[in-house]
Design a protein around this motif. Structure first.
Motif, PDB file in Angstrom:
ATOM      1  N   UNK A  58       0.804  -1.220   0.000  1.00  0.00           N
ATOM      2  CA  UNK A  58       0.000   0.000   0.000  1.00  0.00           C
ATOM      3  C   UNK A  58       0.846   1.284   0.000  1.00  0.00           C
ATOM      4  N   UNK A  59       1.877   1.416   0.851  1.00  0.00           N
ATOM      5  CA  UNK A  59       2.666   2.655   0.849  1.00  0.00           C
ATOM      6  C   UNK A  59       3.387   2.921  -0.479  1.00  0.00           C
ATOM      7  N   UNK A  60       3.639   1.861  -1.251  1.00  0.00           N
ATOM      8  CA  UNK A  60       4.360   2.026  -2.514  1.00  0.00           C
ATOM      9  C   UNK A  60       3.514   2.728  -3.580  1.00  0.00           C
ATOM     10  N   UNK A  61       2.194   2.750  -3.387  1.00  0.00           N
ATOM     11  CA  UNK A  61       1.310   3.335  -4.394  1.00  0.00           C
ATOM     12  C   UNK A  61       1.494   4.839  -4.519  1.00  0.00           C
ATOM     13  N   UNK A  62       2.038   5.462  -3.498  1.00  0.00           N
ATOM     14  CA  UNK A  62       2.276   6.908  -3.549  1.00  0.00           C
ATOM     15  C   UNK A  62       3.685   7.228  -4.038  1.00  0.00           C
ATOM     16  N   UNK A  63       4.426   6.199  -4.456  1.00  0.00           N
ATOM     17  CA  UNK A  63       5.783   6.391  -4.968  1.00  0.00           C
ATOM     18  C   UNK A  63       5.780   6.223  -6.485  1.00  0.00           C
ATOM     19  N   UNK A  64       6.964   6.120  -7.049  1.00  0.00           N
ATOM     20  CA  UNK A  64       7.078   5.952  -8.504  1.00  0.00           C
ATOM     21  C   UNK A  64       6.484   4.625  -8.972  1.00  0.00           C
ATOM     22  N   UNK A  65       6.378   3.633  -8.055  1.00  0.00           N
ATOM     23  CA  UNK A  65       5.767   2.334  -8.349  1.00  0.00           C
ATOM     24  C   UNK A  65       6.391   1.708  -9.603  1.00  0.00           C
ATOM     25  N   UNK A  66       7.581   1.140  -9.445  1.00  0.00           N
ATOM     26  CA  UNK A  66       8.368   0.709 -10.604  1.00  0.00           C
ATOM     27  C   UNK A  66       7.987  -0.647 -11.179  1.00  0.00           C
ATOM     28  N   UNK A  67       6.709  -1.006 -11.132  1.00  0.00           N
ATOM     29  CA  UNK A  67       6.275  -2.316 -11.597  1.00  0.00           C
ATOM     30  C   UNK A  67       5.505  -2.198 -12.906  1.00  0.00           C
ATOM     31  N   UNK A  68       5.575  -3.244 -13.704  1.00  0.00           N
ATOM     32  CA  UNK A  68       4.842  -3.276 -14.967  1.00  0.00           C
ATOM     33  C   UNK A  68       3.615  -4.194 -14.910  1.00  0.00           C
ATOM     34  N   UNK A  69       3.573  -5.081 -13.913  1.00  0.00           N
ATOM     35  CA  UNK A  69       2.449  -6.012 -13.778  1.00  0.00           C
ATOM     36  C   UNK A  69       2.432  -6.544 -12.351  1.00  0.00           C
ATOM     37  N   UNK A  70       1.239  -6.892 -11.858  1.00  0.00           N
ATOM     38  CA  UNK A  70       1.104  -7.461 -10.514  1.00  0.00           C
ATOM     39  C   UNK A  70       0.508  -8.859 -10.604  1.00  0.00           C
ATOM     40  N   UNK A  71       1.069  -9.787  -9.823  1.00  0.00           N
ATOM     41  CA  UNK A  71       0.508 -11.126  -9.668  1.00  0.00           C
ATOM     42  C   UNK A  71       0.049 -11.236  -8.221  1.00  0.00           C
ATOM     43  N   UNK A  72      -1.251 -11.366  -8.017  1.00  0.00           N
ATOM     44  CA  UNK A  72      -1.824 -11.307  -6.676  1.00  0.00           C
ATOM     45  C   UNK A  72      -2.542 -12.606  -6.320  1.00  0.00           C
ATOM     46  N   UNK A  73      -2.144 -13.198  -5.197  1.00  0.00           N
ATOM     47  CA  UNK A  73      -2.899 -14.324  -4.658  1.00  0.00           C
ATOM     48  C   UNK A  73      -4.211 -13.775  -4.094  1.00  0.00           C
ATOM     49  N   UNK A  74      -5.302 -14.484  -4.328  1.00  0.00           N
ATOM     50  CA  UNK A  74      -6.594 -14.000  -3.837  1.00  0.00           C
ATOM     51  C   UNK A  74      -6.731 -14.197  -2.335  1.00  0.00           C
ATOM     52  N   UNK A  75      -6.350 -15.368  -1.832  1.00  0.00           N
ATOM     53  CA  UNK A  75      -6.523 -15.678  -0.418  1.00  0.00           C
ATOM     54  C   UNK A  75      -5.261 -15.299   0.350  1.00  0.00           C
ATOM     55  N   UNK A  76      -5.262 -14.094   0.941  1.00  0.00           N
ATOM     56  CA  UNK A  76      -4.136 -13.621   1.744  1.00  0.00           C
ATOM     57  C   UNK A  76      -4.658 -13.019   3.041  1.00  0.00           C
ATOM     58  N   UNK A  77      -3.836 -13.014   4.101  1.00  0.00           N
ATOM     59  CA  UNK A  77      -4.276 -12.434   5.374  1.00  0.00           C
ATOM     60  C   UNK A  77      -4.321 -10.910   5.302  1.00  0.00           C
ATOM     61  N   UNK A  78      -5.135 -10.322   6.130  1.00  0.00           N
ATOM     62  CA  UNK A  78      -5.257  -8.857   6.265  1.00  0.00           C
ATOM     63  C   UNK A  78      -5.942  -8.209   5.065  1.00  0.00           C
ATOM     64  N   UNK A  79      -5.394  -8.415   3.875  1.00  0.00           N
ATOM     65  CA  UNK A  79      -5.996  -7.850   2.659  1.00  0.00           C
ATOM     66  C   UNK A  79      -6.073  -8.963   1.626  1.00  0.00           C
ATOM     67  N   UNK A  80      -7.267  -9.304   1.154  1.00  0.00           N
ATOM     68  CA  UNK A  80      -7.350 -10.337   0.125  1.00  0.00           C
ATOM     69  C   UNK A  80      -6.962  -9.739  -1.229  1.00  0.00           C
ATOM     70  N   UNK A  81      -6.718 -10.601  -2.195  1.00  0.00           N
ATOM     71  CA  UNK A  81      -6.245 -10.153  -3.499  1.00  0.00           C
ATOM     72  C   UNK A  81      -7.203  -9.217  -4.202  1.00  0.00           C
ATOM     73  N   UNK A  82      -8.512  -9.468  -4.068  1.00  0.00           N
ATOM     74  CA  UNK A  82      -9.492  -8.596  -4.711  1.00  0.00           C
ATOM     75  C   UNK A  82      -9.409  -7.176  -4.149  1.00  0.00           C
ATOM     76  N   UNK A  83      -9.355  -7.063  -2.822  1.00  0.00           N
ATOM     77  CA  UNK A  83      -9.284  -5.743  -2.191  1.00  0.00           C
ATOM     78  C   UNK A  83      -7.984  -5.033  -2.548  1.00  0.00           C
ATOM     79  N   UNK A  84      -6.887  -5.780  -2.580  1.00  0.00           N
ATOM     80  CA  UNK A  84      -5.606  -5.195  -2.951  1.00  0.00           C
ATOM     81  C   UNK A  84      -5.636  -4.706  -4.392  1.00  0.00           C
TER      82      UNK A  84
END
Length: 228
Positions: free
Chosen positions: A39-65
């Motif tokens: 989450x904190x990286x979203x306010x930075x330059x965010x040097x990624x070209x694609x995200x691979x997100x697991x759906x079932x994760x603790x605290x924040x699920x993949x859909x919410x992320x």
């Protein structure tokens, strides 16, 4: 320059396997076991070209992320991983705006192929750096559409659609042509989503009455861009 992948996977064994395999395929991988650290990286330059997100994760699920990422980084390419191969998961992911979906355990070669296909669809196509369209000028490198009355910054998908329409200028193109040939699947965009993108293009070009993107009921669109 290597493609930088954001990987969110809380399973340490599976995450390590994915990271090592993708790095062997010449990707750069930033692996996060705790999705909250992204989450904190979203306010930075965010040097990624694609995200691979697991759906079932603790605290924040993949859909919410994914929703949080897309809120800050419009149209950012996302591929979902899940242990549940259920239709409702797939539909939810596509509704949020995901580019693809693959069930675990997945074939690493298939995953790499899907990543490359997503990047092929979503990265700006190689084309002329400057294109004149009626009273407008399109800088394809900066995704900047310029007009004497003001400029507009396009998204990657908007420019991709525009360039596809320009390729078929002065002709009629069907909805299926756009969905099948541009995004390679009719599942990727619903008809309503395509209409939204068409409406955005019409708004961008509203200052030039000679530019026409006319809807043909039950067929598709009639395209007329005066180019130079």
């Amino acid at each position: 320059m290597k493609t930088n992948i954001l990987l969110a996977e809380d399973d340490p064994d599976f995450g390590m396997i994915l990271k090592q395999y993708l790095e062997l395929e010449d990707f750069e991988v930033s692996w996060f076991q705790n999705p909250e650290d992204i989450i904190p990286l979203l306010s930075t330059a965010f040097p990624f070209q694609i995200a691979i997100l697991d759906i079932m994760m603790p605290n924040i699920d993949g859909f919410s992320l994914a929703q949080t990422i897309l809120k800050e980084k419009n149209n950012f390419p996302i591929l979902f991983l899940t242990a549940k191969n259920q239709k409702i998961d797939r539909l939810m992911g596509l509704k949020i705006g995901a580019d693809d979906y693959i069930a675990k355990p997945c074939d690493p070669e298939e995953l790499v192929l899907r990543i490359k296909n997503i990047l092929k669809r979503t990265l700006p196509p190689i084309t002329e750096p400057q294109i004149k369209i009626g009273q407008y000028s399109l800088d394809t490198q900066k995704l900047l559409l310029s007009h004497p009355n003001g400029n507009a910054r396009m998204t990657v998908r908007e420019q991709e659609l525009l360039l596809y329409l320009l390729k078929h200028n002065h002709s009629t193109i069907t909805r299926n042509d756009i969905l099948d040939n541009l995004w390679e699947t009719n599942d990727y965009f619903t008809g309503r989503s395509l209409d939204v993108f068409i409406s955005r293009l019409r708004k961008y070009f509203s200052n030039d009455s000679e530019i026409k993107i006319q809807s043909l009921r039950g067929i598709g669109f009639e395209i007329d861009f005066p180019t130079h």
